[in-house]
Each structure stands twice: as structure tokens, then as C-alpha cells.
Design a protein around this motif. Structure first.
Motif, PDB file in Angstrom:
ATOM      1  N   TRP A 112     -11.999 109.030  85.102  1.00 21.67           N
ATOM      2  CA  TRP A 112     -10.601 109.291  84.768  1.00 21.67           C
ATOM      3  C   TRP A 112     -10.225 108.852  83.363  1.00 21.67           C
ATOM      4  O   TRP A 112      -9.151 109.174  82.885  1.00 21.67           O
ATOM      5  CB  TRP A 112      -9.696 108.548  85.769  1.00 21.67           C
ATOM      6  CG  TRP A 112     -10.197 107.166  86.077  1.00 21.67           C
ATOM      7  CD1 TRP A 112     -10.953 106.805  87.165  1.00 21.67           C
ATOM      8  CD2 TRP A 112     -10.063 105.980  85.281  1.00 21.67           C
ATOM      9  NE1 TRP A 112     -11.296 105.469  87.096  1.00 21.67           N
ATOM     10  CE2 TRP A 112     -10.761 104.940  85.949  1.00 21.67           C
ATOM     11  CE3 TRP A 112      -9.426 105.684  84.076  1.00 21.67           C
ATOM     12  CZ2 TRP A 112     -10.832 103.642  85.459  1.00 21.67           C
ATOM     13  CZ3 TRP A 112      -9.505 104.396  83.578  1.00 21.67           C
ATOM     14  CH2 TRP A 112     -10.192 103.387  84.265  1.00 21.67           C
ATOM     15  N   LYS A 150     -16.811 117.756  90.112  1.00 18.86           N
ATOM     16  CA  LYS A 150     -16.024 116.870  90.995  1.00 18.86           C
ATOM     17  C   LYS A 150     -15.383 115.832  90.077  1.00 18.86           C
ATOM     18  O   LYS A 150     -16.017 114.875  89.648  1.00 18.86           O
ATOM     19  CB  LYS A 150     -16.957 116.201  92.018  1.00 18.86           C
ATOM     20  CG  LYS A 150     -16.298 115.772  93.312  1.00 18.86           C
ATOM     21  CD  LYS A 150     -15.126 114.836  93.186  1.00 18.86           C
ATOM     22  CE  LYS A 150     -15.547 113.399  92.932  1.00 18.86           C
ATOM     23  NZ  LYS A 150     -14.363 112.504  92.705  1.00 18.86           N
ATOM     24  N   GLU A 156     -10.661 110.992  91.253  1.00 24.18           N
ATOM     25  CA  GLU A 156      -9.506 111.173  92.138  1.00 24.18           C
ATOM     26  C   GLU A 156      -8.179 110.814  91.450  1.00 24.18           C
ATOM     27  O   GLU A 156      -7.129 111.308  91.836  1.00 24.18           O
ATOM     28  CB  GLU A 156      -9.655 110.420  93.471  1.00 24.18           C
ATOM     29  CG  GLU A 156     -10.417 109.112  93.505  1.00 24.18           C
ATOM     30  CD  GLU A 156     -11.935 109.267  93.516  1.00 24.18           C
ATOM     31  OE1 GLU A 156     -12.488 109.579  92.451  1.00 24.18           O
ATOM     32  OE2 GLU A 156     -12.559 109.027  94.558  1.00 24.18           O
ATOM     33  N   SER A 163     -19.020 104.196  86.879  1.00 27.91           N
ATOM     34  CA  SER A 163     -19.438 102.799  87.000  1.00 27.91           C
ATOM     35  C   SER A 163     -20.958 102.690  87.181  1.00 27.91           C
ATOM     36  O   SER A 163     -21.610 103.589  87.721  1.00 27.91           O
ATOM     37  CB  SER A 163     -18.728 102.152  88.183  1.00 27.91           C
ATOM     38  OG  SER A 163     -19.114 102.795  89.377  1.00 27.91           O
ATOM     39  N   LEU A 170     -23.007 105.312  81.792  1.00 28.15           N
ATOM     40  CA  LEU A 170     -22.431 104.210  82.573  1.00 28.15           C
ATOM     41  C   LEU A 170     -21.607 103.276  81.690  1.00 28.15           C
ATOM     42  O   LEU A 170     -21.033 103.705  80.707  1.00 28.15           O
ATOM     43  CB  LEU A 170     -23.550 103.484  83.314  1.00 28.15           C
ATOM     44  CG  LEU A 170     -24.460 104.429  84.131  1.00 28.15           C
ATOM     45  CD1 LEU A 170     -25.588 103.682  84.798  1.00 28.15           C
ATOM     46  CD2 LEU A 170     -23.653 105.211  85.165  1.00 28.15           C
ATOM     47  N   GLU A 180     -18.241  94.413  82.114  1.00 34.40           N
ATOM     48  CA  GLU A 180     -17.277  95.386  81.582  1.00 34.40           C
ATOM     49  C   GLU A 180     -15.927  95.167  82.261  1.00 34.40           C
ATOM     50  O   GLU A 180     -15.809  95.242  83.479  1.00 34.40           O
ATOM     51  CB  GLU A 180     -17.789  96.802  81.862  1.00 34.40           C
ATOM     52  CG  GLU A 180     -16.917  97.868  81.238  1.00 34.40           C
ATOM     53  CD  GLU A 180     -17.496  99.265  81.424  1.00 34.40           C
ATOM     54  OE1 GLU A 180     -17.818  99.630  82.573  1.00 34.40           O
ATOM     55  OE2 GLU A 180     -17.622  99.986  80.422  1.00 34.40           O
TER      56      GLU A 180
HETATM   57  P1  NAD Z   1     -16.533 105.228  89.801  1.00 34.58           P
HETATM   58  O1  NAD Z   1     -17.924 105.136  89.335  1.00 34.58           O
HETATM   59  O2  NAD Z   1     -16.248 104.828  91.212  1.00 34.58           O
HETATM   60  O3  NAD Z   1     -16.001 106.738  89.648  1.00 34.58           O
HETATM   61  C1  NAD Z   1     -16.506 107.689  88.729  1.00 34.58           C
HETATM   62  C2  NAD Z   1     -16.679 109.034  89.435  1.00 34.58           C
HETATM   63  O4  NAD Z   1     -17.668 108.911  90.457  1.00 34.58           O
HETATM   64  C3  NAD Z   1     -15.425 109.552  90.132  1.00 34.58           C
HETATM   65  O5  NAD Z   1     -15.365 110.959  90.052  1.00 34.58           O
HETATM   66  C4  NAD Z   1     -15.655 109.129  91.564  1.00 34.58           C
HETATM   67  O6  NAD Z   1     -14.946 109.906  92.490  1.00 34.58           O
HETATM   68  C5  NAD Z   1     -17.146 109.342  91.704  1.00 34.58           C
HETATM   69  N1  NAD Z   1     -17.800 108.569  92.773  1.00 34.58           N
HETATM   70  C6  NAD Z   1     -17.421 107.367  93.296  1.00 34.58           C
HETATM   71  N2  NAD Z   1     -18.263 107.009  94.278  1.00 34.58           N
HETATM   72  C7  NAD Z   1     -19.198 107.984  94.378  1.00 34.58           C
HETATM   73  C8  NAD Z   1     -20.351 108.173  95.205  1.00 34.58           C
HETATM   74  N3  NAD Z   1     -20.698 107.279  96.135  1.00 34.58           N
HETATM   75  N4  NAD Z   1     -21.080 109.286  95.008  1.00 34.58           N
HETATM   76  C9  NAD Z   1     -20.757 110.185  94.077  1.00 34.58           C
HETATM   77  N5  NAD Z   1     -19.678 110.067  93.281  1.00 34.58           N
HETATM   78  C10 NAD Z   1     -18.913 108.977  93.421  1.00 34.58           C
HETATM   79  O7  NAD Z   1     -15.634 104.418  88.819  1.00 34.58           O
HETATM   80  P2  NAD Z   1     -14.154 103.854  89.069  1.00 34.58           P
HETATM   81  O8  NAD Z   1     -14.026 103.177  90.413  1.00 34.58           O
HETATM   82  O9  NAD Z   1     -13.197 104.932  88.801  1.00 34.58           O
HETATM   83  O10 NAD Z   1     -14.085 102.735  87.955  1.00 34.58           O
HETATM   84  C11 NAD Z   1     -14.694 101.476  88.217  1.00 34.58           C
HETATM   85  C12 NAD Z   1     -15.307 100.911  86.949  1.00 34.58           C
HETATM   86  O11 NAD Z   1     -16.244 101.852  86.405  1.00 34.58           O
HETATM   87  C13 NAD Z   1     -14.380 100.675  85.790  1.00 34.58           C
HETATM   88  O12 NAD Z   1     -13.713  99.475  85.895  1.00 34.58           O
HETATM   89  C14 NAD Z   1     -15.309 100.715  84.633  1.00 34.58           C
HETATM   90  O13 NAD Z   1     -15.952  99.487  84.470  1.00 34.58           O
HETATM   91  C15 NAD Z   1     -16.315 101.747  85.013  1.00 34.58           C
HETATM   92  N6  NAD Z   1     -16.040 103.056  84.401  1.00 34.58           N
HETATM   93  C16 NAD Z   1     -16.825 103.459  83.389  1.00 34.58           C
HETATM   94  C17 NAD Z   1     -16.592 104.667  82.793  1.00 34.58           C
HETATM   95  C18 NAD Z   1     -17.426 105.165  81.672  1.00 34.58           C
HETATM   96  O14 NAD Z   1     -16.996 106.039  80.944  1.00 34.58           O
HETATM   97  N7  NAD Z   1     -18.640 104.676  81.498  1.00 34.58           N
HETATM   98  C19 NAD Z   1     -15.549 105.470  83.224  1.00 34.58           C
HETATM   99  C20 NAD Z   1     -14.763 105.047  84.286  1.00 34.58           C
HETATM  100  C21 NAD Z   1     -15.035 103.837  84.875  1.00 34.58           C
END
Ligand code: NAD
Length: 462
Positions: free
Chosen positions: A146, A170, A173, A224, A246, A369
Motif C-alpha cells: 500500500w 492482487k 487491502e 514485508s 522486501l 524496519e
Molecule cells: P504485507 O507483506 O502483509 O502485505 C503486502 C502484500 O502482501 C499485500 O498485498 C498483502 O495482502 C499480501 N499478503 C499478505 N499476506 C500474504 C500471504 N500470506 N500470501 C500472499 N500475499 C500476502 O505487509 P503489511 O502488513 O501491509 O506491512 C507490514 C510491514 O511490511 C510494514 O510495516 C513494513 O515493514 C513492510 N512493508 C514493506 C514494503 C516494501 O515496499 N518493501 C511495503 C509495505 C510494507
């Protein structure tokens, strides 16, 4: 806010298989602004079927035709720039000026760069007595976060299309409305049905179904580290290609000869922009002990000045997480010199621009992070010490080096274990490869290196 109540599959908005919805919340005032369908494995399967069916036609389209569709996509994004910026502001909370200048503008440049690359890339080459064809990998599952909602979509979908792949997207959310706008733009640009498909939904449901679908050839994930590791493991077990972008914990190294005020001011702005929700942000500032106190004073002043210009964090969970890190930093001995964990406003998920001084390399805030507007300032004794600290995390996504002499900064940057380094405030380049060393990821995005991720080679010997 306008929202579709279906999925964009095979060139049309189709009803979701289930009835569950996701509420989209404006993080600036905590109000629900829209709902979108929460996709299931059934929706993902329909989208993958459409992408598979569209693959032979799109893969065989001449590169000039793919380039023309990407140019049309760039033009639609440009024509709808204001609407995109407003949507990002509504669901991410980013200040309008930043939404215009970055969230809506960078994707136009990236889509345009892939229109050019599709037209000019050498998809066929001669190697001795062989002809090598660079062919599309196939059906791509793109899972995006996001924090830069449209940029991260375009940074995957545009190179995939340039390569001749088809895509199931995908999105996160928290920011599905920007993704729906993107699907509208795809449609308006005349990209054939099934080439790009959108399934909104929860990560552990729709995201996981997409990552594990046997008919997806490449999973490209940004998010993440925890989820990235699971996706990487599943892809490995299925012998499937995977690209992972990541987290990061990047170092801003200010060498003794640098213009200190400039390095500190640019460094603080880098961390605070997008409310600190940037994976490549330079969240550790490294300063020589002789200039440390002055740097901390400058950083505190710059953060205080940033004050009200900062947007909220994306959601309540991130707010709690970031506040928790600030508390933990103080508990482990860091000195709070700007901001803090208290809520600066009654409503919205806001955190004040925060600076922690006297941070040591082993502290949690120097290793993990945070993903919020929190800068840690660390002290080093000499260059080797600075390098040890800079390289002393599991991450290696980005960084910065400042020095009076460019060659001195370059020499230091060459010793850093990281994917990209800005020298004396160098500007973002949408053609330069972006991606991580170590646990910051696998693979590269942007430019021709990003395109290569979506290609596989076939060699014919004569
Ligand atoms: P996340 O990894 O949960 O979400 C990223 C994407 O993965 C979203 O589209 C989510 O719906 C999807 N996802 C979540 N669980 C999944 C699964 N089991 N299988 C497949 N897809 C899945 O990240 P978050 O909860 O939105 O953020 C948490 C932390 O992640 C943040 O605090 C930050 O440290 C890190 N983050 C990093 C970036 C980056 O650009 N590297 C971006 C967003 C968040």
C-alpha cells in the motif's frame, strides 16, 4: 469515493464469487470511504484462467504493438492524474502535493519507460552459432503493498506487459481503489481482455491463493520480509520463478568532509516523506563523532519544521507498531530529540516526525524496519566503523553517502552491501535497477533490468 463491486477479469468487471467485503478507510479521519469485494481462491482461479488464455496472443504480439498499448496506458494515467492523486490521498492519507508529485507522476514515467523499452529491447540476439530468444515467462502473479500503491503496481505490470507476459494483480487491502483505477486505465488503453486481471482481497486468502496457484509461472511480491519468506519458500517448492522486494534499514552515511546541513536536511526529508512508509528510506543517519551533536541539533530542527506537513500512517495497526518502536527505542537507551509516541491529533493515524539520538547499532530501532517517520542518528569513530555499522543489518536495499569530494563518496558506496546508493543527494532515476542485497529481496525492478525479470531465454543452435 467511487468503487467497483466486482473483479476485473477477462476484460470486464465481474461479480465476486463470495459476499465478503473489505472496508476502505481514510487514515486522516478514520472514516470508511468505500467497500470492495474480498476475493477468494475461486476469483483467483478465474483470473488465472483468463490470464492463461490471453497469454499466447499477447506473447505473440509484435513488440511494437505491446509498446503502443503501454504508451496508451501511460497517456490514460497522465489524463487521469488528478483523480489518481485524489484517490491515493483518500486511501493512503498522503498529502495532496505529494500524491501529485510522486504517487501519480512516477507511474506515468515508468509506464512510458516500458513503452520505449518494449519497442527497442533486443528480444533476439546472436551468440556464436546460436540465436537466443528472450521469451515471456508466462502468467505473472503480482502482489503489491500500500505504501506507493500505483507505483508498485506499474513497476510490475508494465515490464510484464513489455515482456509479453499476462498478469493477475492482487493489490494491498488498504489501497484497492487506486488498483481499480489502474484496471480502468488498462481497459481504456485497449489492452486485450485477460492480459491484466485484478482480484482485490485479503493477503492470507486471495494473496496466498495467487502465490500458490500451480498455473502461475512467476510470483512478483513487494511487502514485508515475513510474507516474502513464505512466498519464496512456496515458490521454491514448486520450482517457480519469484521476485521479492522486501524491507530495508538503509544508512545515510555523512562522511566528515560533507556539507553537514545539506546532508542532514535532505536526510530528514527523505525519512519523513510519505510518513516514513518507504522501504528504501535512509532511516539510520551515521555521523562522525566530532560532528555528532551538531547533526542531532540540525536533525531535530528539520523534523520539527516538517511538523504539520506530514500525512498519517496507513492504518491503526501501523500506528501502534510505530509508536511501539519509539517506546522501545527510548526504553533501550535512545534519546528522544523530536516528536515522540504521543498522538499529535485527535483523529487520524498521525505520528509526529521523530528523531532518536544516541542510537547504537545493536538497538532494535537500528536493526528493524519501523515504517514510520522515525529517524535514528548513530555515531561512528572512523570510516571503517561507519562501514561496519552501515552493513550491520540483515537488509541491503538502499543508502546514501555524502562527502566533500564525489570520488570519496563513490569509494565508500562501493563497499556498501546494498542495491542502490544516492551520492551527495543524487536524484531518483526510473531507469536504474531497484532491488535488494541480502534479506531486502531477490530480483530487480525498473528499467531494462526490471524487464529481464519477466523474460526467459531459448537458444537455437545452427
Ligand atoms: P504485507 O507483506 O502483509 O502485505 C503486502 C502484500 O502482501 C499485500 O498485498 C498483502 O495482502 C499480501 N499478503 C499478505 N499476506 C500474504 C500471504 N500470506 N500470501 C500472499 N500475499 C500476502 O505487509 P503489511 O502488513 O501491509 O506491512 C507490514 C510491514 O511490511 C510494514 O510495516 C513494513 O515493514 C513492510 N512493508 C514493506 C514494503 C516494501 O515496499 N518493501 C511495503 C509495505 C510494507
Amino acid at each position: 469515493m467511487k468503487a467497483h463491486d466486482g473483479m476485473y477479469i477477462d476484460g470486464a468487471w465481474r461479480p465476486a464469487a463470495g459476499r465478503d467485503v473489505i472496508e476502505v478507510v481514510n487514515p486522516a479521519d478514520e472514516q470508511v470511504i468505500a467497500t470492495v469485494p474480498a476475493g477468494t481462491a475461486e476469483d483467483v482461479a478465474a483470473a488465472v484462467r483468463a490470464a492463461r488464455a490471453a497469454l499466447p496472443g499477447w506473447a505473440a504480439a509484435p513488440p511494437a504493438e505491446r509498446a503502443a498499448r503501454l504508451a496508451a496506458l501511460r497517456d490514460v494515467l497522465a489524463a487521469r492524474k488528478d483523480e489518481i492523486a485524489e484517490t491515493v490521498t483518500a486511501e493512503l492519507g498522503s498529502p495532496p502535493a505529494f500524491s501529485q508529485a510522486v504517487h501519480a507522476s512516477v507511474p506515468i514515467a515508468v509506464a512510458g519507460s516500458y513503452a520505449d523499452l518494449a519497442a527497442t529491447y533486443a528480444f533476439e540476439e546472436k551468440v556464436g552459432n546460436s540465436t537466443v530468444f528472450h521469451e515471456p515467462v508466462g502468467v505473472v502473479g503480482a502482489i503489491t503493498p500500500w505504501n506507493y500503491p500505483l507505483h508498485q503496481i506499474v513497476a510490475k505490470v508494465a515490464p510484464a506487459l513489455a515482456a509479453g507476459c499476462t498478469v493477475v494483480l492482487k493489490p494491498a487491502e488498504d489501497t484497492p481503489l487506486t488498483a481499480q483505477l489502474f484496471a480502468e486505465a488498462v481497459d481504456e488503453a485497449g489492452i486485450p481482455a485477460g492480459v491484466v486481471n485484478l482480484v482485490t482481497g485479503l493477503g492470507p486468502v486471495a494473496g496466498q491463493a495467487l502465490a500458490e496457484h500451480p498455473d502461475v509461472d512467476l510470483v512478483s511480491f513487494t511487502g514485508s520480509t515475513a510474507v516474502g519468506k513464505r512466498i519464496g519458500a512456496a515458490a521454491g517448492a514448486a520450482v517457480k520463478r519469484v521476485a521479492l522486494e522486501l524491507g530495508g534499514k538503509s544508512a545515510n552515511v555523512i562522511l566528515p568532509s560533507a556539507d553537514l546541513a545539506k546532508a542532514v536536511n535532505v536526510g530528514v526529508a527523505n525519512v519523513m516523506s510519505n510518513s516514513g512508509q518507504t522501504c528504501s528510506a535512509w532511516t539510520r543517519m551515521l555521523v562522525h563523532r566530532d560532528r555528532y551533536d551538531e547533526a542531532v541539533r540540525l536533525a531535530a530542527a528539520a523534523a520539527a519544521k516538517y511538523g504539520d506537513r506530514i500525512g498519517p500512517l496507513v492504518n491503526a495497526k501501523q500506528l501502534q507498531r510505530v509508536r511501539g518502536y519509539i517506546d522501545q527505542g527510548v526504553a533501550e537507551g535512545a534519546r528522544l530529540v523530536a516528536g515522540g509516541p504521543e498522538a499529535p491529533r485527535e483523529r487520524g493515524y498521525f505520528v509526529s516526525p521523530t528523531v532518536l539520538a544516541d542510537v547504537t547499532p545493536d538497538m532494535t530501532v537500528a536493526q528493524e524496519e519501523i515504517f514510520g517517520p522515525v529517524l535514528s542518528v548513530l555515531r561512528y569513530d572512523d570510516e571503517d566503523d561507519a562501514l561496519r555499522i552501515a552493513n550491520g543489518t540483515v537488509y541491503g536495499l538502499a543508502g546514501a553517502v555524502w562527502a566533500g569530494d564525489e570520488a570519496e563518496a563513490v569509494a565508500f558506496a562501493r563497499r556498501m552491501d546494498t542495491g542502490q546508493v544516492d551520492i551527495n543527494g543524487g536524484r531518483f532515476n526510473p531507469l536504474a535497477p531497484f532491488g535488494g542485497y541480502k534479506q531486502s529481496g531477490v530480483g530487480r525492478e525498473l528499467g531494462r533490468h526490471g524487464l529481464a525479470e519477466y523474460l526467459q531465454t531459448k537458444s537455437l543452435q545452427f
